[in-house]
Scaffold this motif. Sequence first.
Motif, PDB file in Angstrom:
ATOM      1  N   ASN A 129       1.480 -15.301 -44.291  1.00 46.39           N
ATOM      2  CA  ASN A 129       0.388 -15.189 -43.726  1.00 46.39           C
ATOM      3  C   ASN A 129      -0.766 -16.226 -44.389  1.00 46.39           C
ATOM      4  O   ASN A 129      -0.828 -16.016 -45.549  1.00 46.39           O
ATOM      5  CB  ASN A 129      -0.275 -13.811 -43.592  1.00 46.39           C
ATOM      6  CG  ASN A 129       0.194 -13.101 -42.560  1.00 46.39           C
ATOM      7  OD1 ASN A 129       0.702 -13.547 -41.500  1.00 46.39           O
ATOM      8  ND2 ASN A 129       0.498 -11.706 -42.506  1.00 46.39           N
ATOM      9  N   LEU A 130      -1.478 -16.933 -43.761  1.00 44.24           N
ATOM     10  CA  LEU A 130      -2.619 -17.728 -44.177  1.00 44.24           C
ATOM     11  C   LEU A 130      -3.607 -17.623 -43.231  1.00 44.24           C
ATOM     12  O   LEU A 130      -3.323 -17.164 -42.163  1.00 44.24           O
ATOM     13  CB  LEU A 130      -2.010 -19.116 -44.230  1.00 44.24           C
ATOM     14  CG  LEU A 130      -1.143 -19.725 -45.329  1.00 44.24           C
ATOM     15  CD1 LEU A 130      -0.666 -21.337 -45.348  1.00 44.24           C
ATOM     16  CD2 LEU A 130      -1.245 -19.053 -46.833  1.00 44.24           C
ATOM     17  N   ILE A 131      -4.857 -18.095 -43.593  1.00 48.66           N
ATOM     18  CA  ILE A 131      -6.124 -18.079 -42.832  1.00 48.66           C
ATOM     19  C   ILE A 131      -6.594 -19.094 -42.699  1.00 48.66           C
ATOM     20  O   ILE A 131      -6.970 -20.027 -43.548  1.00 48.66           O
ATOM     21  CB  ILE A 131      -6.750 -16.779 -43.189  1.00 48.66           C
ATOM     22  CG1 ILE A 131      -6.251 -15.533 -43.217  1.00 48.66           C
ATOM     23  CG2 ILE A 131      -8.247 -16.982 -42.311  1.00 48.66           C
ATOM     24  CD1 ILE A 131      -5.565 -15.007 -44.443  1.00 48.66           C
ATOM     25  N   SER A 132      -6.957 -19.857 -41.279  1.00 51.17           N
ATOM     26  CA  SER A 132      -7.763 -20.842 -41.372  1.00 51.17           C
ATOM     27  C   SER A 132      -9.252 -20.776 -40.962  1.00 51.17           C
ATOM     28  O   SER A 132      -9.426 -19.926 -39.750  1.00 51.17           O
ATOM     29  CB  SER A 132      -6.724 -21.843 -40.314  1.00 51.17           C
ATOM     30  OG  SER A 132      -7.434 -22.988 -40.112  1.00 51.17           O
ATOM     31  N   PHE A 133     -10.146 -21.604 -41.095  1.00 53.33           N
ATOM     32  CA  PHE A 133     -11.290 -21.488 -40.849  1.00 53.33           C
ATOM     33  C   PHE A 133     -11.721 -23.081 -40.282  1.00 53.33           C
ATOM     34  O   PHE A 133     -11.412 -23.905 -40.756  1.00 53.33           O
ATOM     35  CB  PHE A 133     -12.455 -21.418 -41.746  1.00 53.33           C
ATOM     36  CG  PHE A 133     -12.963 -19.940 -42.209  1.00 53.33           C
ATOM     37  CD1 PHE A 133     -13.408 -19.225 -41.267  1.00 53.33           C
ATOM     38  CD2 PHE A 133     -12.561 -19.370 -43.283  1.00 53.33           C
ATOM     39  CE1 PHE A 133     -13.738 -17.848 -41.106  1.00 53.33           C
ATOM     40  CE2 PHE A 133     -12.755 -17.945 -43.551  1.00 53.33           C
ATOM     41  CZ  PHE A 133     -13.401 -17.108 -42.585  1.00 53.33           C
ATOM     42  N   ILE A 134     -12.095 -22.841 -38.732  1.00 52.54           N
ATOM     43  CA  ILE A 134     -12.314 -24.281 -37.970  1.00 52.54           C
ATOM     44  C   ILE A 134     -13.628 -24.565 -38.191  1.00 52.54           C
ATOM     45  O   ILE A 134     -14.493 -23.747 -37.370  1.00 52.54           O
ATOM     46  CB  ILE A 134     -11.687 -24.264 -36.736  1.00 52.54           C
ATOM     47  CG1 ILE A 134     -10.332 -23.583 -36.614  1.00 52.54           C
ATOM     48  CG2 ILE A 134     -11.775 -25.503 -36.026  1.00 52.54           C
ATOM     49  CD1 ILE A 134      -9.022 -24.525 -37.512  1.00 52.54           C
ATOM     50  N   GLY A 135     -14.027 -25.663 -38.749  1.00 51.55           N
ATOM     51  CA  GLY A 135     -15.757 -25.727 -38.846  1.00 51.55           C
ATOM     52  C   GLY A 135     -15.807 -26.742 -37.853  1.00 51.55           C
ATOM     53  O   GLY A 135     -15.241 -27.030 -36.836  1.00 51.55           O
TER      54      GLY A 135
END
Length: 637
Positions: free
Chosen positions: A96-102
């Motif tokens: 599991n990884l987490i991505s933030f889309i700006g």
Amino acid sequence: MDLRNINNSLKKILRKRLIFLVAFLFLLIVFMNSVSPVGIVDVKNEKGRVTFFTYKILGFYLQGLLKSEDIFGIKLINFSVKKSTSPLLIKYRGENLISFIGEDSVKVFSKEGNEIWQYNLGNNDYILSSCAGDVDKDLTDEIFLITGKRNENYGENFIILTLEDGIKLKLFEEMKVFNPWKVQIADVDEDENLEISIGVYKKAELHPVMAKRPFIYGLNEGGLFPKWRGSRLSKPFDDYVFFDIDEDGKDELLSVETVKDGKKITSAYKWKGFGFELFSESSAYDEIDSIVKEEKRVLVRVRQGKVFSWGVVRPVPSGLDVMAVFGSNRAYDIQVNINKEQEKWPKYIEQLNKMKEKFQNMKEERWKSNFYFGWLWTLTGLLKEYGEGYPSFMRNTAWLDKSLSTALGSWAQLKHDTILYGKQSGAEMGGGEELTDIKAYVEPNIEVYDKLLWLTKFSRVNLKERGMLDAAVESKMEIFEELLQFLINCSVKELRDEELTEDEYYRLQLFGGTLESLTASFAGDGLRWFEITSETDKNMATIADIHTIAPNQFGSGGYFEVGVGPAYEIYVVVPIGGKLYLTRGAVFSFFEFVSGKRLTDEEWQKMIKEGKAPERLSWMKSYFSKDKMEIPDNNRL
């Protein structure tokens, strides 16, 4: 010292502080009412957990994270006046990884909350929409983007980013003529391949006006290819998401639509081979300004009058709940570990355990107190797991699921409040070539046969005591009791590895015809199966609504139906006389689904005949063949 002056000074100070306190509370209330979650993802790690969040606060969007081991360690990732996306939980080589889309960048974080990769668009490009999913089945998600120029409502490009020791560009397609504004990943047809949905704003051949439309694409080595580019949904819509709301293995399309008076509704659509078919609409609201897909649920933010509120899919019961309460570990496992009902409704396990305890403490006398409880008590014999001493085919998950489905089918018939149905038999009462070398096998479930034998005797005795049983029916019930005892005797011999006699094999050859004679005779003495005039009575498919669903944000309400469909053929390898034989038999079917109306047996049977019955429940895949097989046309299998 003038005490009056001191009192007046104290009153002024207290009055100012009171005014300040009231003003503070007022601002706090305004602030709290101006805070709404866009998306939250909790990820566990060795030190505790990290909460990744996107919040809308006073019109601004904040993305950040909070580590459980440091309550003051809030880290802001992005700040924007534009609408920001939820944090995305993505897979990287199974982890599991987490991505933030700006607004113009993609940042990927570890589950510990540390930034590991970043991808910047450049060229004054702006990200309008994003999602993630493993379309190529390599245990690593791809990130999908719709990009365009700043301050524009629609995008120009479709981009796929891949995670390969960093974030890299995998696909770039120019789509300016489509005016794309949203991208999503979904499995709309349960083919185990993810489709890509791109929301566009354009004209269509059959609807030549500018409108929002949800296009469906597949992906191959050559890039995107269209699977459905239909004209529109049933009404103009603002936004949409995909989510499997009825847990049938296929994602439904949930849209926010505008009705004629300007109010908003949510609608749900199912994929029907080529295009989407509307199957549910909600009540109308003054405003619906958000529809948010989370991992296990979908939220909508609605306004009625001046009040905004968040809503979630209302819980709908399942037959699996009933079987879990009756002691089925498999039903409990499906609901808790596979369907994860407790993540949708936090008190699910607590309430389920309360009901389990109630029924586990029920004494046998209570189970045997009436016909209804007696029927349920009989079904509990289908729910146990088999260990040593039973044939190998009974000691696996597929058989456990088959037996669970059988129990559910019988329970559905009980809810239908009718006991006997004529079922087409697999054998006639004699005639034709005599087959002396056919082997037969009885499923050795002695507990079920024994409980069913008790239930039949209990019914016969009580009906006779009340003067409700004539001699003909009593005789038929006694024949059925003798058949059940015969099944018990065969089961005992099989579990002892003793082969049945020729007379027992011959009797099993006639078993279907015997049941046909008994069931058909209840419609009239001397009647055969084909002489029953009512097509409904001849059909084993029955339906019953067991729960009324109140109108909610996802639908206008409906009825939760449980039913039995046609019998399925089952092939089982069984031990007979020291050899293994491939045998063929029949097995119950079971369906549960939400209907917009109360269905009659006739309507349900028509749905099945026209191929409009709902899909089988996903957990039943364990004992169903994926491919259609030709049925042998001889009587020796």
